[in-house]
Design an enzyme around this catalytic site. Structure first.
Site, PDB file in Angstrom:
ATOM      1  N   GLY A   1      52.343  39.951  34.298  1.00 37.97           N
ATOM      2  CA  GLY A   1      51.243  40.865  34.631  1.00 37.97           C
ATOM      3  C   GLY A   1      51.591  42.178  35.291  1.00 37.97           C
ATOM      4  O   GLY A   1      50.897  43.171  35.096  1.00 37.97           O
TER       5      GLY A   1
ATOM      6  N   GLU B   1      53.159  42.841  42.437  1.00 40.39           N
ATOM      7  CA  GLU B   1      52.237  42.002  41.668  1.00 40.39           C
ATOM      8  C   GLU B   1      51.104  42.847  41.097  1.00 40.39           C
ATOM      9  O   GLU B   1      50.761  43.892  41.656  1.00 40.39           O
ATOM     10  CB  GLU B   1      51.609  40.931  42.574  1.00 40.39           C
ATOM     11  CG  GLU B   1      52.176  39.547  42.403  1.00 40.39           C
ATOM     12  CD  GLU B   1      51.872  38.898  41.059  1.00 40.39           C
ATOM     13  OE1 GLU B   1      51.580  39.586  40.069  1.00 40.39           O
ATOM     14  OE2 GLU B   1      51.947  37.662  41.011  1.00 40.39           O
ATOM     15  N   ASP B   2      50.520  42.375  40.002  1.00 38.86           N
ATOM     16  CA  ASP B   2      49.329  43.047  39.486  1.00 38.86           C
ATOM     17  C   ASP B   2      48.090  42.600  40.258  1.00 38.86           C
ATOM     18  O   ASP B   2      47.212  43.404  40.545  1.00 38.86           O
ATOM     19  CB  ASP B   2      49.151  42.803  37.983  1.00 38.86           C
ATOM     20  CG  ASP B   2      49.176  41.329  37.625  1.00 38.86           C
ATOM     21  OD1 ASP B   2      49.941  40.568  38.265  1.00 38.86           O
ATOM     22  OD2 ASP B   2      48.432  40.905  36.725  1.00 38.86           O
TER      23      ASP B   2
ATOM     24  N   ASP C   1      44.921  36.667  43.520  1.00 41.05           N
ATOM     25  CA  ASP C   1      43.602  36.086  43.265  1.00 41.05           C
ATOM     26  C   ASP C   1      43.395  34.928  44.251  1.00 41.05           C
ATOM     27  O   ASP C   1      42.964  35.140  45.379  1.00 41.05           O
ATOM     28  CB  ASP C   1      43.604  35.623  41.793  1.00 41.05           C
ATOM     29  CG  ASP C   1      42.232  35.275  41.261  1.00 41.05           C
ATOM     30  OD1 ASP C   1      41.488  34.578  41.962  1.00 41.05           O
ATOM     31  OD2 ASP C   1      41.899  35.678  40.138  1.00 41.05           O
TER      32      ASP C   1
ATOM     33  N   LYS D   1      41.762  40.098  45.463  1.00 43.69           N
ATOM     34  CA  LYS D   1      40.414  39.512  45.496  1.00 43.69           C
ATOM     35  C   LYS D   1      40.266  38.715  46.791  1.00 43.69           C
ATOM     36  O   LYS D   1      40.546  37.513  46.805  1.00 43.69           O
ATOM     37  CB  LYS D   1      40.244  38.531  44.333  1.00 43.69           C
ATOM     38  CG  LYS D   1      40.028  39.133  42.975  1.00 43.69           C
ATOM     39  CD  LYS D   1      39.722  37.984  42.011  1.00 43.69           C
ATOM     40  CE  LYS D   1      39.556  38.438  40.611  1.00 43.69           C
ATOM     41  NZ  LYS D   1      39.329  37.300  39.691  1.00 43.69           N
TER      42      LYS D   1
ATOM     43  N   PHE E   1      36.507  38.460  36.648  1.00 40.70           N
ATOM     44  CA  PHE E   1      37.713  38.355  35.825  1.00 40.70           C
ATOM     45  C   PHE E   1      38.040  39.715  35.212  1.00 40.70           C
ATOM     46  O   PHE E   1      37.258  40.270  34.455  1.00 40.70           O
ATOM     47  CB  PHE E   1      37.532  37.303  34.727  1.00 40.70           C
ATOM     48  CG  PHE E   1      38.840  36.896  34.123  1.00 40.70           C
ATOM     49  CD1 PHE E   1      39.655  35.977  34.764  1.00 40.70           C
ATOM     50  CD2 PHE E   1      39.289  37.458  32.936  1.00 40.70           C
ATOM     51  CE1 PHE E   1      40.890  35.617  34.235  1.00 40.70           C
ATOM     52  CE2 PHE E   1      40.526  37.105  32.392  1.00 40.70           C
ATOM     53  CZ  PHE E   1      41.316  36.181  33.044  1.00 40.70           C
TER      54      PHE E   1
ATOM     55  N   ASP F   1      45.953  40.098  31.504  1.00 40.65           N
ATOM     56  CA  ASP F   1      45.558  39.590  30.191  1.00 40.65           C
ATOM     57  C   ASP F   1      44.411  38.578  30.260  1.00 40.65           C
ATOM     58  O   ASP F   1      44.068  38.061  31.317  1.00 40.65           O
ATOM     59  CB  ASP F   1      46.746  38.884  29.533  1.00 40.65           C
ATOM     60  CG  ASP F   1      47.022  37.523  30.160  1.00 40.65           C
ATOM     61  OD1 ASP F   1      47.099  37.448  31.403  1.00 40.65           O
ATOM     62  OD2 ASP F   1      47.130  36.534  29.413  1.00 40.65           O
TER      63      ASP F   1
ATOM     64  N   ARG G   1      46.538  43.410  27.667  1.00 42.12           N
ATOM     65  CA  ARG G   1      47.488  43.975  28.630  1.00 42.12           C
ATOM     66  C   ARG G   1      47.691  45.475  28.416  1.00 42.12           C
ATOM     67  O   ARG G   1      47.986  46.204  29.347  1.00 42.12           O
ATOM     68  CB  ARG G   1      48.846  43.266  28.520  1.00 42.12           C
ATOM     69  CG  ARG G   1      48.838  41.806  28.968  1.00 42.12           C
ATOM     70  CD  ARG G   1      50.260  41.332  29.220  1.00 42.12           C
ATOM     71  NE  ARG G   1      50.411  39.884  29.174  1.00 42.12           N
ATOM     72  CZ  ARG G   1      50.253  39.074  30.223  1.00 42.12           C
ATOM     73  NH1 ARG G   1      49.917  39.561  31.389  1.00 42.12           N
ATOM     74  NH2 ARG G   1      50.419  37.771  30.099  1.00 42.12           N
TER      75      ARG G   1
HETATM   76  C1  PRP Z   1      48.488  36.160  37.245  1.00 41.31           C
HETATM   77  C2  PRP Z   1      48.929  37.350  38.071  1.00 41.31           C
HETATM   78  C3  PRP Z   1      49.474  36.727  39.316  1.00 41.31           C
HETATM   79  C4  PRP Z   1      48.651  35.464  39.470  1.00 41.31           C
HETATM   80  C5  PRP Z   1      47.643  35.656  40.544  1.00 41.31           C
HETATM   81  O1  PRP Z   1      49.588  35.629  36.582  1.00 41.31           O
HETATM   82  O2  PRP Z   1      49.896  38.126  37.392  1.00 41.31           O
HETATM   83  O3  PRP Z   1      50.851  36.394  39.175  1.00 41.31           O
HETATM   84  O4  PRP Z   1      48.007  35.240  38.217  1.00 41.31           O
HETATM   85  O5  PRP Z   1      46.793  34.527  40.658  1.00 41.31           O
HETATM   86  P1  PRP Z   1      46.726  33.601  41.946  1.00 41.31           P
HETATM   87  O6  PRP Z   1      46.646  34.504  43.143  1.00 41.31           O
HETATM   88  O7  PRP Z   1      45.450  32.843  41.722  1.00 41.31           O
HETATM   89  O8  PRP Z   1      47.919  32.714  41.959  1.00 41.31           O
HETATM   90  P2  PRP Z   1      49.471  34.594  35.339  1.00 41.31           P
HETATM   91  O9  PRP Z   1      49.726  33.211  35.826  1.00 41.31           O
HETATM   92  O10 PRP Z   1      48.174  34.833  34.625  1.00 41.31           O
HETATM   93  O11 PRP Z   1      50.689  35.016  34.442  1.00 41.31           O
HETATM   94  P3  PRP Z   1      51.012  36.456  33.792  1.00 41.31           P
HETATM   95  O12 PRP Z   1      51.368  37.377  34.943  1.00 41.31           O
HETATM   96  O13 PRP Z   1      52.170  36.173  32.914  1.00 41.31           O
HETATM   97  O14 PRP Z   1      49.796  36.939  33.050  1.00 41.31           O
END
Ligand code: PRP
Length: 181
Positions: free
Chosen positions: A48, A103-104, A107, A135, A156, A163, A169
């Protein structure tokens, strides 16, 4: 819609390209001030963060090394599995180094808590976090974030690296996915 004919449902804009660019410039200045004169290892959390990472490092005006770590907890859906998987580890040791995780989105915070624990065990000189999105209402455990681009509600979001089922993305802005949740 004409610019993105390849998307069935165009995500509703939440944060524009212009706002993202401005905020990244500000974050870059803050990070530059903090690490001025020091060597920095910047860790992109894949997948991400790759677009945010690419833009952020170009706004940091101090020497740095790029590292990549693959973590995944969401699989193909929109809710976290709660279980973090390492899909790619760092190539270099970080002991005795200043490390900034990029990080992106934070959550639930499950991914970041796991990552902070894992990387702090490797004894970096310092360990900080820059996340484009945060968030606060979704957070499941207390977490200190050093640099945050934007605080958002419990919705979301996709685009700018984020994604849904592997898609969206490449969208240049952050948007709300209203039809596919
Ligand atoms: C997403 C995002 C963070 C994580 C945040 O990754 O990039 O790494 O979720 O969520 P959290 O705070 O609830 O743990 P994802 O698992 O979707 O993988 P990706 O980055 O490959 O899309």
């Amino acid at each position: 819609m004409t610019d993105y004919p390849y998307f069935n449902h165009l995500p509703k804009p939440l944060i524009s390209e212009v706002k993202i660019r401005q905020r990244i410039r500000e974050l870059g200045e803050l990070i530059t001030d903090e690490y001025r004169g020091q060597d920095l290892v910047v860790v992109s959390v894949l997948k991400g963060s790759f677009i945010f990472f690419a833009d952020l490092i170009r706004s940091i005006k101090t020497p740095l090394h790029c590292e990549f770590m693959g973590l995944s907890s969401y699989g193909s859906g929109s809710t976290s599995s709660g279980e973090v998987k390492v899909t790619l580890d760092l190539l270099e040791p970080i002991e005795g180094k200043h490390v900034l995780i990029v990080e992106d989105i934070v959550d639930t915070g499950v991914t970041m808590s796991y990552l902070l624990k894992t990387l702090s065990n490797r004894k970096p000189l310092s360990l900080k976090v820059a996340s484009l999105l945060f968030k606060p209402d979704a957070l499941k455990q207390p977490l200190e974030l050093d640099y945050v681009g934007f605080r958002i509600g419990n919705e979301f979001v996709v685009g700018y690296g984020l994604d849904y089922g592997g898609r969206y993305r490449q969208l240049p802005y952050i948007g709300l996915l209203e039809h596919e949740n």
